[in-house]
Design an enzyme around this catalytic site. Structure first.
Site, PDB file in Angstrom:
ATOM      1  N   LYS A  77       0.861  -1.181   0.000  1.00  0.00           N
ATOM      2  CA  LYS A  77       0.000   0.000   0.000  1.00  0.00           C
ATOM      3  C   LYS A  77       0.902   1.238   0.000  1.00  0.00           C
ATOM      4  O   LYS A  77       1.939   1.247   0.668  1.00  0.00           O
ATOM      5  CB  LYS A  77      -0.879  -0.021   1.263  1.00  0.00           C
ATOM      6  CG  LYS A  77      -1.877   1.131   1.353  1.00  0.00           C
ATOM      7  CD  LYS A  77      -2.788   0.981   2.583  1.00  0.00           C
ATOM      8  CE  LYS A  77      -3.824   2.094   2.658  1.00  0.00           C
ATOM      9  NZ  LYS A  77      -4.710   1.973   3.840  1.00  0.00           N
ATOM     10  N   SER A 152      -9.793   2.091   3.005  1.00  0.00           N
ATOM     11  CA  SER A 152      -8.937   2.880   2.165  1.00  0.00           C
ATOM     12  C   SER A 152      -7.929   2.078   1.356  1.00  0.00           C
ATOM     13  O   SER A 152      -7.341   2.597   0.406  1.00  0.00           O
ATOM     14  CB  SER A 152      -8.174   3.887   3.027  1.00  0.00           C
ATOM     15  OG  SER A 152      -7.275   3.203   3.895  1.00  0.00           O
ATOM     16  N   SER A 176     -10.045  -0.349   7.160  1.00  0.00           N
ATOM     17  CA  SER A 176      -9.489  -0.256   5.811  1.00  0.00           C
ATOM     18  C   SER A 176      -8.804  -1.506   5.262  1.00  0.00           C
ATOM     19  O   SER A 176      -8.411  -1.514   4.096  1.00  0.00           O
ATOM     20  CB  SER A 176      -8.498   0.897   5.733  1.00  0.00           C
ATOM     21  OG  SER A 176      -9.206   2.095   5.618  1.00  0.00           O
TER      22      SER A 176
HETATM   23  N1  GLN Z   1     -13.267   4.498   6.487  1.00  0.00           N
HETATM   24  C1  GLN Z   1     -12.593   4.929   7.669  1.00  0.00           C
HETATM   25  C2  GLN Z   1     -12.170   6.367   7.518  1.00  0.00           C
HETATM   26  O1  GLN Z   1     -12.413   6.919   6.520  1.00  0.00           O
HETATM   27  C3  GLN Z   1     -11.444   4.028   7.975  1.00  0.00           C
HETATM   28  C4  GLN Z   1     -10.266   4.246   7.126  1.00  0.00           C
HETATM   29  C5  GLN Z   1      -9.101   3.408   7.522  1.00  0.00           C
HETATM   30  O2  GLN Z   1      -9.242   2.368   8.189  1.00  0.00           O
HETATM   31  N2  GLN Z   1      -7.926   3.866   7.158  1.00  0.00           N
HETATM   32  O3  GLN Z   1     -11.621   6.943   8.401  1.00  0.00           O
END
Ligand code: GLN
Length: 484
Positions: A77, A152, A176
């Protein structure tokens, strides 16, 4: 086909010299060439370096060295710093940032002989649930290119599902890893907070962020976690707890395992989703596990709590902007100054700005008690709820997401709707617990995930339960059409 083999099978072929790492790497690079234009799963491709790393791995194998990941390709990532390779975190602000060192996760996997194919697309600074906030454009879901892959870590998820690599790294601050794993039909593991080093992983919300893995099976995830996990003196929140042999007990029988059904997760669950979870529970009882209902009464507070805590932490990271907290070293003061200026909004997309504004607001003098302090209290209550649940059961089970993958564009104008995607995943982050999502069936042709959450450092229990489920089912073997 090579791309459908699991990591253990690939390692066996590499080790008995049936294939070379260079051949394997070429195979996956060819798939990336073919499929990535439609999916947009990558921000950077590192084909040349991959072939060189693969040749190095082949030399190590030729000299008699063996290892579970030696010569195996992967994708990182783009939140992980990679020495000499662009590390954008999905942001325009870091579009020209070339990391001067490897994150610990990257360094460990590199030392194990993995071959980096590239850096995957992601929501900007990991803020999002659909990969649509990326400066580099949305990622398409290989099961249906009109749908999001989740976020994400959407690029890592889509790439693993499309078999563009045997596995990929990800990070999970509020879901995410587990949410995109569920929406793309792969296995996603978020370890305990502190189990894996965050050094060199660009911070979103430091008390919640944790690195983990996307793979096609729990067995594969176990092999990868083995290398990633462990104490790192360079991350002060990394925990000095011995790393068990994750692959050793993975096939243990589940007889007597106590599984808790989270009442709060089943209330209001869409019937087709509920039916898949019921089916999974039948598999587990068939395997000798015992199920009972448990309740986490404060769990409904988790989404509002998270959306105060996470913005508060990211606004401090991004606006205070000391290089170390932010996840990388800036040796040149001019660079730091430059980045500092840009951190004041310019260069950020709308969602990051929204988070910084919310964070600044909840931390400000007049509102601190009403929001931030209250959220911290709620976080403690949620953590305590999990603790009491784990006095009664070994793990809890429920859906990973409320719905399958949704249309690209459908939720971008409604942040609350978007945030509700994380309703089942966020609790584990607030409590620092490990969680895994495994494919458990389909709704309207789209994959759905079953989530298992365990006590701190119970990754081995989760992987054992997930592996046994995958021995009894074949949901994890389904490939999206066209990617078989
Ligand atoms: N969807 C969540 C956010 O937008 C989690 C994102 C994540 O786990 N990085 O904060």
């Amino acid at each position: 086909m090579l791309h459908n083999l699991f990591i253990g099978e690939l390692a066996a072929r590499l080790s008995n010299r049936q294939i070379s790492s260079v051949e394997l790497t070429r195979h996956f690079l060819a798939r990336i060439d073919r499929f990535n234009p439609a999916l947009n799963a990558f921000i950077t491709l590192t084909a040349e370096r991959a072939l060189k790393d693969a040749a190095d791995a082949d030399a190590r194998i030729a000299s008699g060295e063996r290892g579970p990941l030696l010569g195996i390709p992967l994708i990182h990532k783009d939140i992980f710093c990679t020495d000499g390779v662009k590390t954008s975190c999905g942001s325009r602000m870091l579009d020209n940032f070339v990391a001067p060192y490897d994150a610990t996760v990257v360094a460990r996997l590199r030392a194990a002989g993995t071959v980096m194919l590239g850096k995957s697309n992601m929501d900007e600074f990991a803020m999002g649930s659909s990969n649509e906030t990326s400066y580099y454009g949305p990622v398409q879901n290989p099961w249906d290119v009109t749908k999001v892959p989740g976020g994400s870590s959407g690029g890592s998820a889509a790439a693993t599902a499309a078999r563009m690599a045997p596995f990929a790294t990800g990070t999970d601050t509020g879901g995410s890893i587990r949410q995109p794993a569920a929406l793309t039909g792969v296995t996603g593991l978020k370890p305990t907070y502190g189990r894996v080093s965050r050094y060199g992983m660009i911070a979103f919300a430091s008390s919640l962020d944790q690195a983990g893995v996307f793979a096609r099976s729990a067995g594969d995830a176990a092999a990868v976690l083995q290398v990633m996990a462990g104490y790192d003196p360079r991350d002060s929140t990394s925990v000095d707890v011995a790393v068990p042999d994750y692959s050793k007990d993975i096939s243990k029988p589940l007889k007597g395992l106590k599984i808790g059904l989270l009442r709060e997760f089943f209330e209001g669950l869409e019937p087709r989703n509920a039916a898949l979870i019921e089916e999974a529970l039948n598999i587990y009882t068939g395997l000798g596990a015992e199920t009972r209902e448990v309740s986490l009464p404060h769990l409904p507070l988790s989404v509002p709590t998270y959306y105060v805590v996470a913005p508060a932490e990211c606004s401090s990271n991004l606006s205070r902007f000391d290089g170390v907290r932010f996840g990388y070293r800036c040796s040149n003061p001019q660079d730091l100054m430059d980045l500092y200026k840009r951190s004041r909004g310019e260069g950020f997309g709308a969602e990051v700005k929204r988070r910084i504004m919310t964070g600044t607001y909840v931390l400000s003098a007049g509102y601190f008690d009403a929001y931030y302090l209250k959220a911290q209290k709620a976080r403690r209550l949620i953590t305590d709820d999990f603790r009491s649940a784990f006095e009664k059961v070994d793990l809890v089970i429920g859906p990973t997401t409320p719905t399958p993958a949704f249309d690209i564009g459908a939720k971008m104008n409604d942040p609350v709707l978007m945030y509700l995607n994380d309703i089942y995943t966020i609790g584990a982050n607030l409590a620092g617990l490990p969680g895994v999502s495994v494919p458990c069936g389909f709704v309207e042709g789209l994959p759905m995930g079953l989530q298992l959450i365990g006590p701190h450092f119970a990754e081995a229990v989760l992987l054992n339960a997930a592996h046994q489920y995958q021995q009894a089912t074949d949901w994890h073997k389904h490939a999206p059409r066209g990617y078989e």
